[in-house]
Scaffold this motif. Structure first.
Motif, mmCIF file in Angstrom:
data_model
loop_
_atom_site.group_PDB
_atom_site.id
_atom_site.type_symbol
_atom_site.label_atom_id
_atom_site.label_comp_id
_atom_site.label_asym_id
_atom_site.label_seq_id
_atom_site.Cartn_x
_atom_site.Cartn_y
_atom_site.Cartn_z
ATOM 1 N N ASN A 3 46.543 -27.919 -25.082
ATOM 2 C CA ASN A 3 47.274 -28.705 -26.071
ATOM 3 C C ASN A 3 46.356 -29.368 -27.089
ATOM 4 N N CYS A 4 45.060 -29.424 -26.807
ATOM 5 C CA CYS A 4 44.111 -30.049 -27.736
ATOM 6 C C CYS A 4 43.743 -29.121 -28.893
ATOM 7 N N LEU A 5 43.977 -27.829 -28.744
ATOM 8 C CA LEU A 5 43.566 -26.880 -29.782
ATOM 9 C C LEU A 5 44.227 -27.119 -31.141
ATOM 10 N N PRO A 6 45.552 -27.321 -31.223
ATOM 11 C CA PRO A 6 46.130 -27.589 -32.551
ATOM 12 C C PRO A 6 45.550 -28.854 -33.194
ATOM 13 N N THR A 7 45.272 -29.864 -32.384
ATOM 14 C CA THR A 7 44.692 -31.088 -32.933
ATOM 15 C C THR A 7 43.283 -30.831 -33.446
ATOM 16 N N LEU A 8 42.505 -30.030 -32.714
ATOM 17 C CA LEU A 8 41.154 -29.671 -33.158
ATOM 18 C C LEU A 8 41.210 -28.876 -34.462
ATOM 19 N N VAL A 9 42.128 -27.920 -34.529
ATOM 20 C CA VAL A 9 42.281 -27.122 -35.765
ATOM 21 C C VAL A 9 42.648 -28.035 -36.931
ATOM 22 N N MET A 10 43.536 -28.993 -36.694
ATOM 23 C CA MET A 10 43.937 -29.910 -37.767
ATOM 24 C C MET A 10 42.771 -30.788 -38.197
ATOM 25 N N ALA A 11 41.974 -31.250 -37.254
ATOM 26 C CA ALA A 11 40.816 -32.078 -37.607
ATOM 27 C C ALA A 11 39.826 -31.285 -38.449
ATOM 28 N N ILE A 12 39.600 -30.036 -38.083
ATOM 29 C CA ILE A 12 38.694 -29.185 -38.862
ATOM 30 C C ILE A 12 39.264 -28.934 -40.252
ATOM 31 N N ALA A 13 40.572 -28.657 -40.310
ATOM 32 C CA ALA A 13 41.216 -28.405 -41.607
ATOM 33 C C ALA A 13 41.153 -29.637 -42.499
ATOM 34 N N MET A 14 41.391 -30.810 -41.924
ATOM 35 C CA MET A 14 41.369 -32.030 -42.734
ATOM 36 C C MET A 14 39.964 -32.360 -43.216
ATOM 37 N N THR A 15 38.965 -31.928 -42.479
ATOM 38 C CA THR A 15 37.588 -32.223 -42.864
ATOM 39 C C THR A 15 37.057 -31.252 -43.912
ATOM 40 N N VAL A 34 52.607 -26.281 -39.582
ATOM 41 C CA VAL A 34 52.092 -25.231 -38.700
ATOM 42 C C VAL A 34 51.458 -25.845 -37.451
ATOM 43 N N VAL A 35 50.665 -26.887 -37.631
ATOM 44 C CA VAL A 35 49.996 -27.502 -36.484
ATOM 45 C C VAL A 35 51.011 -28.182 -35.558
ATOM 46 N N ILE A 36 51.983 -28.878 -36.116
ATOM 47 C CA ILE A 36 52.981 -29.547 -35.283
ATOM 48 C C ILE A 36 53.827 -28.522 -34.524
ATOM 49 N N LEU A 37 54.220 -27.442 -35.178
ATOM 50 C CA LEU A 37 55.002 -26.411 -34.494
ATOM 51 C C LEU A 37 54.193 -25.723 -33.402
ATOM 52 N N SER A 38 52.907 -25.429 -33.664
ATOM 53 C CA SER A 38 52.106 -24.795 -32.610
ATOM 54 C C SER A 38 51.872 -25.742 -31.452
ATOM 55 N N PHE A 39 51.690 -27.044 -31.738
ATOM 56 C CA PHE A 39 51.564 -28.014 -30.659
ATOM 57 C C PHE A 39 52.851 -28.056 -29.834
ATOM 58 N N ALA A 40 54.000 -28.030 -30.501
ATOM 59 C CA ALA A 40 55.286 -28.092 -29.801
ATOM 60 C C ALA A 40 55.487 -26.866 -28.902
ATOM 61 N N VAL A 41 55.127 -25.690 -29.394
ATOM 62 C CA VAL A 41 55.276 -24.472 -28.595
ATOM 63 C C VAL A 41 54.358 -24.529 -27.372
ATOM 64 N N LEU A 42 53.098 -24.902 -27.585
ATOM 65 C CA LEU A 42 52.166 -25.004 -26.459
ATOM 66 C C LEU A 42 52.617 -26.067 -25.460
ATOM 67 N N ASN A 46 53.507 -25.379 -21.563
ATOM 68 C CA ASN A 46 52.773 -26.152 -20.568
ATOM 69 C C ASN A 46 53.728 -26.952 -19.684
ATOM 70 N N SER A 47 54.738 -27.550 -20.284
ATOM 71 C CA SER A 47 55.705 -28.344 -19.538
ATOM 72 C C SER A 47 56.499 -27.478 -18.571
ATOM 73 N N SER A 48 56.906 -26.301 -19.014
ATOM 74 C CA SER A 48 57.676 -25.430 -18.124
ATOM 75 C C SER A 48 56.817 -24.921 -16.970
ATOM 76 N N ILE A 49 55.537 -24.671 -17.233
ATOM 77 C CA ILE A 49 54.631 -24.256 -16.154
ATOM 78 C C ILE A 49 54.482 -25.388 -15.136
ATOM 79 N N HIS A 50 54.334 -26.629 -15.610
ATOM 80 C CA HIS A 50 54.220 -27.764 -14.698
ATOM 81 C C HIS A 50 55.479 -27.911 -13.844
ATOM 82 N N SER A 51 56.629 -27.792 -14.473
ATOM 83 C CA SER A 51 57.887 -27.915 -13.720
ATOM 84 C C SER A 51 57.992 -26.822 -12.658
#
Length: 101
Positions: A3-15, A34-42, A46-51
């Motif tokens: 789940n950290c990957l979209p945030t990392l991509v966004m940080a790189i893009a913003m920089t 794009v980043v929010i949607l990819s975070f939501a999908v991931l 992840n949530s369904s796997i945990h359940s």
């Protein structure tokens, strides 16, 4: 960790992305969506796997208790995060000056 990957991509893009350096609002909006949607999908995967894992590893006679404990813990974590965020904003949020949104 996934789940950290979209945030990392966004940080790189913003920089380093020209759209953020030139403050092009339409391209910045596309990045955010794009980043929010990819975070939501991931997050959903992840949530369904945990359940599934909670139900799969629970004892046959304790499935309801295990699932209830899982969701109660999840809700408590969200509550504590919300309260902590509100506390931080109350005491620090307005003192940040120009950096705050």
């Amino acid at each position: 960790l996934l789940n950290c990957l979209p945030t990392l991509v966004m940080a790189i893009a913003m920089t380093w992305s020209p759209s953020f350096q030139e403050e092009d609002s339409s391209e910045m909006t596309v990045w955010f969506v794009v980043v929010i949607l990819s975070f939501a999908v991931l997050f959903a995967i992840n949530s369904s796997i945990h359940s599934f894992l909670v139900v799969n590893y629970a004892s046959a006679d304790k499935v309801a208790v295990s699932v209830g404990l899982y969701y109660m813990s999840n809700a408590m974590g969200r509550l504590m995060g919300t309260l902590g965020s509100g506390l931080l904003y109350t005491y620090v949020g307005e003192d940040v000056g120009d950096v705050a949104g």
